[in-house]
Design a protein around this motif. Sequence first.
Motif, PDB file in Angstrom:
ATOM      1  N   SER A 187       0.821  -1.208   0.000  1.00  0.00           N
ATOM      2  CA  SER A 187       0.000   0.000   0.000  1.00  0.00           C
ATOM      3  C   SER A 187       0.859   1.263   0.000  1.00  0.00           C
ATOM      4  O   SER A 187       0.510   2.262  -0.638  1.00  0.00           O
ATOM      5  N   SER A 190       2.122   1.730  -3.489  1.00  0.00           N
ATOM      6  CA  SER A 190       1.015   2.151  -4.348  1.00  0.00           C
ATOM      7  C   SER A 190       0.708   3.636  -4.170  1.00  0.00           C
ATOM      8  O   SER A 190       0.431   4.339  -5.151  1.00  0.00           O
ATOM      9  N   LYS A 191       0.767   4.123  -2.932  1.00  0.00           N
ATOM     10  CA  LYS A 191       0.514   5.540  -2.678  1.00  0.00           C
ATOM     11  C   LYS A 191       1.579   6.411  -3.337  1.00  0.00           C
ATOM     12  O   LYS A 191       1.287   7.466  -3.895  1.00  0.00           O
TER      13      LYS A 191
END
Length: 212
Positions: A187, A190-191
Amino acid sequence: MKRDAVAYLNTRKKGDFAAQKGDVEDFCKYRFQIVEIFHDHRANATPPEKRKGFSEMLEYCAANNCPDIVIYDLAGLARDPDAGLAALKTMNEHYTVYCVNNDFFGFRDDQEQRRAAIGNFITYMEEYRESGRKTAPPVSKKTKKDDGRPIGRPKALNEGQVEALLTVRQSGTSISQICRMFDVSRSTVSKILADYPELKGEWKGARQEPEE
């Protein structure tokens, strides 16, 4: 004519050694004769210079004048990116390093230029790391608890590390390898890549939707 080389593998799971050994042999088929394979298992949290296999590999190269080292990939050198970069720098000072996976340095047939390219990469990463440390904002007194600890969750990566992550992603390193290299979650990556759609790609092992 094939050149003598050693291989260093750092594995995490059962079965990794056989798979990586096969990939190394395929990579070296027309270029190198692997004279020794050195191996550490489940040692990602230990700096390479403190691992038995890695130390024995450097000692063997020095004693036998073996100039070439083959590793599986950069991300597999160490969990901590600083430790991995330090290990690469140590090897590059005396030997030529080749990566089976995601080898973006080039000059495979020119040892001198390859070592120069790796040296430039190390310098680049060190500069970003130092820049990130200098530009990291100081923690405000209002954000500290009574015991001096900061309130809230700290950022996973500073600005210099984010720039380094984008650089290795642009070079073709997979997202899963980046997670291991920088010790961050999917995550988090991905950010960071949200503003760079051309770098997102697909997560290896992503669940496939059934066809209608």
